[in-house]
Every structure is written in structure tokens, then in C-alpha cells.
Design an enzyme around this catalytic site. Structure first.
Site, PDB file in Angstrom:
ATOM      1  N   ASP A  65       0.857  -1.183   0.000  1.00 22.83           N
ATOM      2  CA  ASP A  65       0.000   0.000   0.000  1.00 22.83           C
ATOM      3  C   ASP A  65       0.901   1.245   0.000  1.00 22.83           C
ATOM      4  O   ASP A  65       1.991   1.227   0.546  1.00 22.83           O
ATOM      5  CB  ASP A  65      -0.863   0.062   1.272  1.00 22.83           C
ATOM      6  CG  ASP A  65      -1.658  -1.207   1.474  1.00 22.83           C
ATOM      7  OD1 ASP A  65      -2.043  -1.808   0.467  1.00 22.83           O
ATOM      8  OD2 ASP A  65      -1.876  -1.590   2.639  1.00 22.83           O
ATOM      9  N   ASP A  71       0.225   8.002   8.343  1.00 21.51           N
ATOM     10  CA  ASP A  71       0.450   6.625   8.826  1.00 21.51           C
ATOM     11  C   ASP A  71       1.776   6.563   9.556  1.00 21.51           C
ATOM     12  O   ASP A  71       1.903   5.981  10.623  1.00 21.51           O
ATOM     13  CB  ASP A  71       0.583   5.613   7.681  1.00 21.51           C
ATOM     14  CG  ASP A  71      -0.637   5.482   6.833  1.00 21.51           C
ATOM     15  OD1 ASP A  71      -1.304   6.501   6.634  1.00 21.51           O
ATOM     16  OD2 ASP A  71      -0.900   4.366   6.369  1.00 21.51           O
ATOM     17  N   GLU A  94       1.009  -2.747  11.950  1.00 21.12           N
ATOM     18  CA  GLU A  94       0.757  -3.007  10.528  1.00 21.12           C
ATOM     19  C   GLU A  94       1.866  -2.410   9.657  1.00 21.12           C
ATOM     20  O   GLU A  94       2.177  -2.930   8.584  1.00 21.12           O
ATOM     21  CB  GLU A  94      -0.590  -2.401  10.111  1.00 21.12           C
ATOM     22  CG  GLU A  94      -0.853  -2.604   8.633  1.00 21.12           C
ATOM     23  CD  GLU A  94      -2.181  -2.069   8.141  1.00 21.12           C
ATOM     24  OE1 GLU A  94      -3.180  -2.201   8.859  1.00 21.12           O
ATOM     25  OE2 GLU A  94      -2.214  -1.520   7.035  1.00 21.12           O
ATOM     26  N   GLU A  95       2.453  -1.336  10.111  1.00 18.82           N
ATOM     27  CA  GLU A  95       3.439  -0.627   9.281  1.00 18.82           C
ATOM     28  C   GLU A  95       4.853  -1.197   9.376  1.00 18.82           C
ATOM     29  O   GLU A  95       5.745  -0.719   8.688  1.00 18.82           O
ATOM     30  CB  GLU A  95       3.461   0.860   9.661  1.00 18.82           C
ATOM     31  CG  GLU A  95       2.146   1.582   9.400  1.00 18.82           C
ATOM     32  CD  GLU A  95       1.749   1.616   7.917  1.00 18.82           C
ATOM     33  OE1 GLU A  95       2.621   1.443   7.045  1.00 18.82           O
ATOM     34  OE2 GLU A  95       0.553   1.772   7.642  1.00 18.82           O
ATOM     35  N   ASP A 116      -2.728  -1.234  14.605  1.00 20.12           N
ATOM     36  CA  ASP A 116      -2.793  -0.653  13.266  1.00 20.12           C
ATOM     37  C   ASP A 116      -2.862   0.851  13.525  1.00 20.12           C
ATOM     38  O   ASP A 116      -3.876   1.349  14.021  1.00 20.12           O
ATOM     39  CB  ASP A 116      -4.048  -1.157  12.536  1.00 20.12           C
ATOM     40  CG  ASP A 116      -4.122  -0.606  11.116  1.00 20.12           C
ATOM     41  OD1 ASP A 116      -3.336   0.303  10.779  1.00 20.12           O
ATOM     42  OD2 ASP A 116      -4.968  -1.093  10.347  1.00 20.12           O
ATOM     43  N   LEU A 118      -3.062   3.680  11.749  1.00 19.04           N
ATOM     44  CA  LEU A 118      -4.057   4.546  11.095  1.00 19.04           C
ATOM     45  C   LEU A 118      -4.770   3.752  10.024  1.00 19.04           C
ATOM     46  O   LEU A 118      -4.394   3.791   8.844  1.00 19.04           O
ATOM     47  CB  LEU A 118      -3.376   5.783  10.499  1.00 19.04           C
ATOM     48  CG  LEU A 118      -4.240   7.039  10.479  1.00 19.04           C
ATOM     49  CD1 LEU A 118      -4.728   7.432  11.858  1.00 19.04           C
ATOM     50  CD2 LEU A 118      -3.481   8.188   9.864  1.00 19.04           C
ATOM     51  N   ASP A 119      -5.786   3.032  10.444  1.00 15.84           N
ATOM     52  CA  ASP A 119      -6.513   2.191   9.506  1.00 15.84           C
ATOM     53  C   ASP A 119      -7.430   3.055   8.633  1.00 15.84           C
ATOM     54  O   ASP A 119      -8.023   4.018   9.121  1.00 15.84           O
ATOM     55  CB  ASP A 119      -7.347   1.162  10.270  1.00 15.84           C
ATOM     56  CG  ASP A 119      -7.999   0.212   9.308  1.00 15.84           C
ATOM     57  OD1 ASP A 119      -7.293  -0.622   8.742  1.00 15.84           O
ATOM     58  OD2 ASP A 119      -9.216   0.335   9.088  1.00 15.84           O
ATOM     59  N   GLU A 283      -6.467  -6.080  13.316  1.00 12.33           N
ATOM     60  CA  GLU A 283      -7.734  -5.568  12.784  1.00 12.33           C
ATOM     61  C   GLU A 283      -8.882  -6.491  13.238  1.00 12.33           C
ATOM     62  O   GLU A 283      -9.753  -6.081  14.003  1.00 12.33           O
ATOM     63  CB  GLU A 283      -7.682  -5.467  11.247  1.00 12.33           C
ATOM     64  CG  GLU A 283      -6.721  -4.386  10.781  1.00 12.33           C
ATOM     65  CD  GLU A 283      -6.549  -4.271   9.270  1.00 12.33           C
ATOM     66  OE1 GLU A 283      -6.223  -3.170   8.816  1.00 12.33           O
ATOM     67  OE2 GLU A 283      -6.704  -5.269   8.542  1.00 12.33           O
TER      68      GLU A 283
END
Ligand code: AHM
Ligand code: MG
Length: 337
Positions: A65, A71, A94-95, A116, A118-119, A283
Site C-alpha cells: 500500500d 500513517d 501493521e506498518e 494498526d 491509522l486504519d 484488525e
């Protein structure tokens, strides 16, 4: 005369911890540190349109992404707020491709934080709500250093989970296994105040949330279920309304309050390579813990999300989550495909 008392999140967390006779206060401090990170991220998200912070960094994250500057900001802010308090032994985001150790110079604690930062951030340029999701476990390994084993867990082991939604107001919703509670940030005093005590999701909703653009890639059970929701039968409140923001925290939050079902099924575009999109550990599992605590249900279609033992940090799963009756009906369709 004001009827309800004003309860800050800090006080609420302390009161929840008092329900555990052996609590040390460590956990309270951990959640408190998270609220500080949340307030700072909220401030940045709110001024995103003003600052040079809006836009892409040009880098791709491990999922391919495009990484937005916010983020990166949110990821760093959570890391820096949480790495030195002495409450955590390890983190994963997540990052970040790998686990995030606590630097040697800081004390280590007994909790594990998965998040996560900044989903839904692909929506941010359009001023659509985004959110932070977090999941907390107790450490499992006993060696000197915490390892990935502490992160690869089953959702039922979570000791807390929650999210912060940066919307028309900023809210933090969390559970420690004693119901789900929501707090709204009062920016004038910089405090999260209890606004939604003991949230219960309606047992059945009238809303479905799914990316219908993917309809051709769904399994037969999902296709039939969505067609069923669109049939006209007022006695079962069908047709349902479609509401899909494309920002998981926002879609989940709305359905938690109003009732409904969110689905992100497996993509069978290439039947040999079925693909799920949403990630289990930071998530699906935390939202599953929240929804169950609110009286709802979270499933892959055939298995309870909270029963899945993670085997990879960024493992992906199909997610069907929301009002209990709606998820049960989906499972019936899914089993007949
Ligand atoms: P992200 O973690 O890269 O932001 O992706 C997750 C997001 C969720 O917020 C949302 O439910 C989903 O992706 C939307 O996906 P799609 O655009 O395929 O409908
Ligand atoms: Mg995400």
C-alpha cells in the site's frame, strides 16, 4: 441540574482495574499512555488539510500500500509513547514487517501491544474518518527477551482491545472483557469523557457493509447472502441498506451503534490464489473481542475469529462481523455454498 456524572477515561480505567484484586496498576498506566498517543494523533489528523503532512511519502509499506505521511506519524507516535513506560515487552504494527522490540535502555514489562496505527488512511485526503486499532496480550514466553511467539496469539487471550476513531469527534472505544465503553474527546479540556457506557450492539440490524465492487470475486455463499439482503420482505426488514465507507473502524463503529453486518470475504479472482484482505492480529481479533463483549459476533464464515491461532504476524483473514443474528444468517448461507 446535570444528571450524569463526568467520568474521564483515566478514572474509568482505574475503576475497571480495581475489579481485578491482584492488579498492580501497570495496565492502567499502559492504557493511559495509549490515550496520550491518541490525543496527539487526533490533533494531527484534525489539521491534516492545513499542514504539509497531507500526502504520500512515496514509499510502499510491506503490504504494497502507498504509505501516507500520517500513517508514518501515527506509527512513530504510538511507538514513542509506548516504548519507555516499562509496561510492554514487545510491539507489532501493521506498518512494520517485523516485531518491534523495546529498546535496551528502557525497562520491559509484561504486556504485548499489537496495533494498526491509522486504519483506512487511503481515505484521508477526502476527509473521511480513520482510526487506530489496538490489541493487548500478556506476555507468554519466559526467556530474557520477548519473541514473536508473544505476538502470535489466539484472540481469546486478549486482555484488552480498542480503537480510536478520528471523526466528527474523536472517540476511544475499549474493552477489558467487562463490556465495551466509549469516550469522546473534549478538545477544550483535552480529556476523553465517558459518553457511551456499556455499548450493546442490536441483535439484528438493517445495514450491510461490503465492497460490492468485488461481487464477482466472492464465493457463492456470500453472493447468495447479499442477494438475500436485497430481497423485499418487510417482515424481516429487508431490503437492508448498504453503507460502506471503506474505513474499517468507521464501518465497524457505525454498525456497533446501529446494528448491522460488515463483511470482507475472500477474493477468488484467481481461484488458485484466494486472498483475504484484513489482518487478524491488529484488525480482526481486536474488533472481534469488542463486538463479542457488546453482544455481537465475528466469524470467518465458518470459524469464530477469536479462536484462530495466529501463525504469522501479518496474517490475513476473511471477516464477517456485527449483529449476532446477521452473522449467524451469513454463516448458514456460507455453509450451503
Ligand atoms: P489499511 O489497513 O491499509 O487501511 O486497509 C484496511 C482497509 C479497511 O479500513 C477497510 O475496511 C478496507 O481496507 C477497505 O478495503 P477496500 O478498499 O478493498 O474495500
Ligand atoms: Mg489497517
Amino acid at each position: 441540574m446535570q444528571k450524569s456524572k463526568v467520568v474521564t477515561i483515566q478514572r474509568h480505567i482505574v475503576e475497571q482495574e480495581r475489579l481485578h484484586p491482584n492488579a498492580t496498576g501497570d495496565f492502567t498506566c499502559l492504557l493511559w499512555d495509549l490515550t496520550i498517543a491518541a490525543k496527539t494523533i487526533s490533533r494531527e489528523v484534525n489539521k491534516a488539510g492545513l499542514a504539509d503532512i497531507l500526502g504520500i511519502t512515496g514509499e510502499n509499506n510491506i503490504h504494497g500500500d502507498v504509505v501516507k505521511k500520517l500513517d508514518v506519524y501515527a506509527n512513530e507516535k504510538i511507538y514513542k509513547s509506548m516504548n519507555h513506560g516499562g509496561h510492554l515487552c514487545i510491539m507489532a504494527s501493521e506498518e512494520n514487517e517485523d516485531i518491534i522490540p523495546i529498546p535496551d535502555e528502557f525497562p520491559k514489562g509484561k504486556y504485548v501491544l499489537l496495533f494498526d496505527p491509522l486504519d483506512g488512511s487511503s481515505n484521508i485526503d477526502a476527509n473521511v474518518c480513520v482510526g487506530t486499532i489496538f490489541s493487548i496480550y500478556r506476555r507468554k514466553t519466559t526467556g530474557k527477551e520477548s519473541t514473536i511467539e508473544d505476538c502470535l496469539r489466539k484472540g481469546t487471550d486478549q486482555v484488552a482491545a480498542g480503537y480510536i476513531i478520528y471523526g466528527s469527534s474523536t472517540m476511544m472505544v475499549y474493552t477489558t472483557g467487562q463490556g465495551v465503553h466509549g469516550f469522546t474527546l473534549d478538545p477544550s479540556i483535552g480529556e476523553f469523557l465517558l459518553s457511551h457506557e456499556n455499548i450493546r450492539i442490536p441483535s439484528k440490524g438493517k445495514i450491510y457493509s461490503i465492497n460490492e465492487g468485488n461481487a464477482n470475486t466472492w464465493d457463492e455463499g456470500t453472493k447468495k447472502y447479499i442477494a438475500y439482503l436485497k430481497e423485499n420482505d418487510p417482515s424481516t426488514e429487508r431490503p437492508y441498506s448498504l453503507r460502506y465507507i471503506g474505513s474499517l473502524v468507521s464501518d465497524f463503529h457505525r454498525n456497533l451503534l446501529y446494528g448491522g453486518i460488515f463483511l470482507y470475504p475472500v477474493d477468488y479472482k484467481d481461484p488458485k490464489k484466494p486472498k483475504a484482505k484484513l489482518r487478524l492480529l491488529y484488525e480482526a481479533a481486536p474488533l472481534a473481542f469488542i463486538v463479542e463483549q457488546a453482544g455481537g459476533k465475528a466469524s470467518t464464515g465458518k470459524e469464530r475469529i477469536l479462536n484462530i491461532q495466529a501463525t504469522e504476524l501479518h496474517q490475513k483473514v476473511p471477516l464477517v462481523i456485527g449483529s449476532k443474528e446477521d452473522v449467524l444468517t451469513y454463516e448458514k448461507f456460507f455453509s450451503q455454498k
